[in-house]
Motif scaffolding. Structure first.
Motif: not given
Length: 345
Positions: A41-52
């Motif tokens: 199992v893996e966890v993949v996060i894709f951040d769409g350009g967060s400014s926080d």
């Protein structure tokens, strides 16, 4: 040939989390998921350009959990492209789309790993609606069925039963936290550019699979906790947020099924059920100070959502048109959390 026992097993399940400026919530989300992660199992996060502070928060988890992968684009891409990119980066045989402000229930991953052993195309799980501070309120209706059931939506008989039992648009894959799918089926179709910007490109992709057969298993058990009153698409106001669902699902119905088909009628039925008169009256009430454009939009949405000739729709339309706005404060005070029962949460 000898096999190296130290090699990691193939990834069976990827938890795919698109995110944008949810630093306030993503730590709690990851705390609910990562302790459950096992080999395969893996966890993949894709951040769409967060400014926080999302990047800094995720980095603290990466130090503790090497199975967490984080990718980030420099500027905002929108939920449809971000969701597609998250899945593209995943290595698993199956992908579980997940929101970065919701919580996974204990043992959800182990239970899902058991489910996907059956090798079906899509698994659709239940969820619990919670307040913004995650106090459970109620089970969210998906299908009007109380037990696990498998359908092949490529078969007309199965599809008729499935669509007739749909209780909310979650049955039509609207809520990403409920959907687990075989990545090979997803990858076989391109991102539907016509639906990019609608918030429903992932639904279009799944609907496009139906003609070739789509084996869906409904899992009646709740696998996650959904945070309400935290809608990231409410930036332009409640009326325009309603339009995302109403216009989007009417368009999906007309695009993938004939407008007068039983599939399209049931999609419209479900949308109408998610927007009963008290929701439309609430929109009318808060819209008294809105722009003329938004007031015209609301009138169009009411006409669209109650357009089919049914007794329920006639009653809904009459209630919307007849109820005095002076009553709305009483209605809202008597039922302050009724909006949680709609698709706009």
């Amino acid at each position: 040939m000898a096999v190296d026992a130290n090699l990691d097993p193939p990834i069976r399940l990827s938890i795919c989390i698109p995110t944008y400026n949810f630093g306030e919530f993503i730590a709690e989300t990851l705390e609910s998921i990562l302790p459950q992660v096992v080999a395969g199992v893996e966890v993949v996060i894709f951040d769409g350009g967060s400014s926080d502070d999302t990047p800094a928060i995720v980095e603290t988890f990466q130090r503790r959990f090497p199975r967490l992968r984080y990718h980030r684009r420099s500027e905002r891409g929108g939920i449809d492209r971000d969701m597609a990119r998250t899945v593209e980066l995943a290595c698993g045989e199956y992908c579980w789309l997940f929101s970065s402000d919701d919580l996974m229930k204990p043992y959800a991953i182990s239970q899902m790993l058991e489910q996907i052993e059956s090798g079906l195309d899509v698994y659709l799980c239940g969820l619990t609606i919670c307040t913004c501070d995650m106090r459970p309120l109620k089970a969210h209706p998906v299908l009007k069925l109380s037990s696990e059931t498998t359908f092949d939506l490529g078969r007309e008989d199965d599809r008729r039963i499935y669509f007739a039992h749909a209780a909310t648009t979650t049955a039509f894959f609207s809520f990403l936290g409920s959907v687990v799918f075989k990545k090979a089926r997803w990858d076989a179709l391109p991102l539907d550019e016509d639906f990019v910007g609608s918030c429903w490109a992932h639904v279009a992709r799944i609907f496009r699979m139906i003609p070739d057969g789509l084996r869906v298993k409904y899992l009646a058990q709740d696998y996650l906790l959904k945070r309400s009153d935290n809608d990231s698409f409410m930036d332009n106001g409640f009326i325009r947020r309603m339009a995302i669902t109403i216009d989007g699902y009417h368009r999906l119905a007309d695009t993938f099924f004939l407008p007068d088909s039983f599939e399209a009628r049931h999609i419209r039925r479900v949308v109408a059920a998610e927007f009963p008169p008290y929701v439309m009256l609430y929109a009318k009430w808060i819209g008294t100070g809105a722009s003329p454009e938004d007031r015209r939009l609301l009138g169009r949405l009411v006409a669209k959502v109650y357009r089919d000739a049914s007794l329920r729709n006639r009653l809904y339309r009459a209630a919307y048109e007849a109820m005095p706005m002076s009553w709305m404060r009483t209605v809202l005070d008597a039922s302050p959390r009724r909006r949680l029962q709609t698709g706009v949460t």
